[in-house]
Scaffold this motif. Structure first.
Motif, PDB file in Angstrom:
ATOM      1  N   UNK A  49       0.820  -1.212   0.000  1.00  0.00           N
ATOM      2  CA  UNK A  49       0.000   0.000   0.000  1.00  0.00           C
ATOM      3  C   UNK A  49       0.853   1.260   0.000  1.00  0.00           C
ATOM      4  N   UNK A  50       2.076   1.179   0.509  1.00  0.00           N
ATOM      5  CA  UNK A  50       2.946   2.360   0.506  1.00  0.00           C
ATOM      6  C   UNK A  50       3.640   2.532  -0.842  1.00  0.00           C
ATOM      7  N   UNK A  51       4.098   1.424  -1.434  1.00  0.00           N
ATOM      8  CA  UNK A  51       4.774   1.516  -2.727  1.00  0.00           C
ATOM      9  C   UNK A  51       3.807   1.925  -3.829  1.00  0.00           C
ATOM     10  N   UNK A  52       2.569   1.426  -3.755  1.00  0.00           N
ATOM     11  CA  UNK A  52       1.574   1.745  -4.789  1.00  0.00           C
ATOM     12  C   UNK A  52       1.047   3.171  -4.688  1.00  0.00           C
ATOM     13  N   UNK A  53       1.319   3.845  -3.575  1.00  0.00           N
ATOM     14  CA  UNK A  53       0.817   5.196  -3.392  1.00  0.00           C
ATOM     15  C   UNK A  53      -0.605   5.254  -2.902  1.00  0.00           C
ATOM     16  N   UNK A  54      -1.175   4.097  -2.538  1.00  0.00           N
ATOM     17  CA  UNK A  54      -2.544   4.068  -2.029  1.00  0.00           C
ATOM     18  C   UNK A  54      -2.670   4.892  -0.749  1.00  0.00           C
ATOM     19  N   UNK A  55      -1.627   4.854   0.079  1.00  0.00           N
ATOM     20  CA  UNK A  55      -1.560   5.672   1.291  1.00  0.00           C
ATOM     21  C   UNK A  55      -0.304   6.523   1.187  1.00  0.00           C
ATOM     22  N   UNK A  56      -0.415   7.832   1.347  1.00  0.00           N
ATOM     23  CA  UNK A  56       0.776   8.699   1.204  1.00  0.00           C
ATOM     24  C   UNK A  56       1.808   8.416   2.289  1.00  0.00           C
ATOM     25  N   UNK A  57       3.100   8.601   1.974  1.00  0.00           N
ATOM     26  CA  UNK A  57       4.171   8.278   2.930  1.00  0.00           C
ATOM     27  C   UNK A  57       4.105   9.072   4.227  1.00  0.00           C
ATOM     28  N   UNK A  58       3.561  10.304   4.168  1.00  0.00           N
ATOM     29  CA  UNK A  58       3.515  11.084   5.402  1.00  0.00           C
ATOM     30  C   UNK A  58       2.493  10.530   6.391  1.00  0.00           C
ATOM     31  N   UNK A  59       1.583   9.678   5.893  1.00  0.00           N
ATOM     32  CA  UNK A  59       0.637   9.008   6.786  1.00  0.00           C
ATOM     33  C   UNK A  59       1.134   7.623   7.190  1.00  0.00           C
ATOM     34  N   UNK A  60       1.690   6.900   6.246  1.00  0.00           N
ATOM     35  CA  UNK A  60       2.204   5.561   6.523  1.00  0.00           C
ATOM     36  C   UNK A  60       3.488   5.362   5.731  1.00  0.00           C
ATOM     37  N   UNK A  61       4.638   5.633   6.349  1.00  0.00           N
ATOM     38  CA  UNK A  61       5.905   5.428   5.650  1.00  0.00           C
ATOM     39  C   UNK A  61       6.164   3.948   5.405  1.00  0.00           C
ATOM     40  N   UNK A  62       6.916   3.604   4.360  1.00  0.00           N
ATOM     41  CA  UNK A  62       7.198   2.193   4.077  1.00  0.00           C
ATOM     42  C   UNK A  62       8.065   1.559   5.160  1.00  0.00           C
ATOM     43  N   UNK A  63       8.085   0.230   5.214  1.00  0.00           N
ATOM     44  CA  UNK A  63       8.896  -0.463   6.244  1.00  0.00           C
ATOM     45  C   UNK A  63      10.365  -0.068   6.216  1.00  0.00           C
ATOM     46  N   UNK A  64      10.914   0.186   5.027  1.00  0.00           N
ATOM     47  CA  UNK A  64      12.336   0.544   4.948  1.00  0.00           C
ATOM     48  C   UNK A  64      12.612   1.853   5.672  1.00  0.00           C
ATOM     49  N   UNK A  65      11.681   2.791   5.607  1.00  0.00           N
ATOM     50  CA  UNK A  65      11.861   4.072   6.300  1.00  0.00           C
ATOM     51  C   UNK A  65      11.861   3.872   7.814  1.00  0.00           C
TER      52      UNK A  65
END
Length: 275
Positions: A49-65
Motif C-alpha cells: 500500500x505504501x509503494x503503490x501510493x494508495x496511502x501517502x508516505x507522510x501518513x504511513x511510511x514504508x517499512x524501509x523508512x
C-alpha cells in the motif's frame, strides 16, 4: 476395582498418551512458521500500500523508512536507552504488582474474612481507569520513577489477584478435607494440595499481568516521562515523525512478545514440576 488397579490403569493411560504419535500441528517448527505467517502478510500488505501510493508516505511510511529510523536511533544510542528504561520499568512494576497480587489473592482465596473485607473494595478500585490515577500519583510521588513503577504495579496486580483468588476458591473441597483427615494444616495443606491445583492459574495470571504491565507502561510514559518508548511516541507525534511512532509500536510488540515467551517457558517448566 481396587486402588492399585485404578492406579495401574491411570499409568497405562498416561503412558499411552505420552507415546501417541505427534501430528504436524504439534511440532514446534509448525507453530513457529504458522505464527510468522500473519506478521509477514501484514508486512507485505504494508509494503504494497505504501509503494503503490494508495496511502501517502507522510501518513504511513514504508517499512524501509521505519528500519532507517531504527538504525539512526541505534547509532546515536538513544534507541537502547529508550528500550532499557521501559524494560526496567515494566519488570520492576510487574514484579511488585505480582508479588502483592499473589499475597492478596491468598488472603482472599483462602479465608472467608479476607474475601468479605477486601473483594468489594478491590473490585471498585479495579473499575477506575488507569489514566485517572496518573494525576494523583504524580501529585503524591512526583514525576519520577516512583509514580511510573507504581502505576505499572497497579496494572499487573489485578490480573494476578483476580485469576489466582478465583482459582483458590475453586479448589476441590473434597481434596482439602481428605488432606485435613491426614492432619495437614496451614502451610502444609497449602503446599501439598492447594498450590499444585492453582499453579496453571498462577501462570495464566502472571502472563495477563505482564501484558497489562506493558499497557500501563505506555499510559505512564505518555504523560510524564523524559525517556522510554512511551516518551518516544509522544515526542515523535509532536515532531511529526510517523516512522518513529511506528518504530515504537513495533518495539513494544516485540518486547511484549519476548517477555511473554519467557513466561511461557517458565510455565512449561513449572507445570512439569507440579502437574
Amino acid at each position: 476395582m481396587s486402588a492399585e488397579t485404578a492406579t495401574r490403569g491411570g499409568e497405562r493411560l498416561t503412558d499411552a498418551a505420552a507415546s501417541a504419535p505427534r501430528t504436524l500441528w504439534d511440532r514446534r517448527a509448525t507453530r513457529i512458521i504458522g505464527g510468522l505467517i500473519l506478521p509477514l502478510l501484514i508486512l507485505a500488505l504494508w509494503q504494497a500500500v505504501t509503494v503503490s501510493g494508495l496511502i501517502p508516505p507522510y501518513r504511513l511510511p514504508p517499512p524501509a523508512t521505519v528500519l532507517d529510523a531504527a538504525v539512526q536511533l541505534a547509532q546515536s544510542g538513544d534507541l537502547w536507552i529508550h528500550v532499557a528504561i521501559s524494560l526496567q520499568r515494566v519488570l520492576l512494576g510487574f514484579a511488585i504488582g505480582s508479588v502483592v497480587g499473589l499475597a492478596v489473592a491468598a488472603i482472599v482465596g483462602l479465608t472467608r474474612a479476607g474475601d468479605i473485607l477486601l473483594s468489594p473494595s478491590l473490585a471498585a478500585v479495579r473499575a477506575i481507569p488507569s489514566l485517572a490515577l496518573v494525576p494523583l500519583l504524580m501529585l503524591w510521588m512526583g514525576i519520577g520513577e516512583d509514580s511510573k513503577v507504581t502505576l505499572i504495579a497497579i496494572g499487573a496486580f489485578f490480573p494476578v489477584f483476580t485469576t489466582v483468588s478465583a482459582a483458590l476458591r475453586q479448589v476441590d473441597p473434597h481434596a482439602v478435607e481428605m488432606a485435613r483427615s491426614f492432619s495437614l494444616r496451614g502451610f502444609d495443606l497449602f503446599r501439598t494440595v492447594q498450590l499444585p491445583a492453582v499453579v496453571p492459574s498462577i501462570m495464566s495470571g502472571l502472563r495477563l499481568g505482564l501484558a497489562q504491565a506493558w499497557l500501563f507502561l505506555v499510559a505512564a510514559e505518555l504523560l510524564a516521562a523524559a525517556m522510554g518508548l512511551g516518551f518516544l511516541l509522544t515526542d515523535s507525534q509532536s515532531t511529526g515523525r510517523v516512522d518513529r511512532i511506528l518504530l515504537a509500536i513495533v518495539l513494544l510488540a516485540l518486547l511484549g512478545t519476548l517477555t511473554n515467551a519467557l513466561l511461557s517457558v517458565a510455565q512449561k517448566l513449572l507445570l512439569r514440576r507440579w502437574i
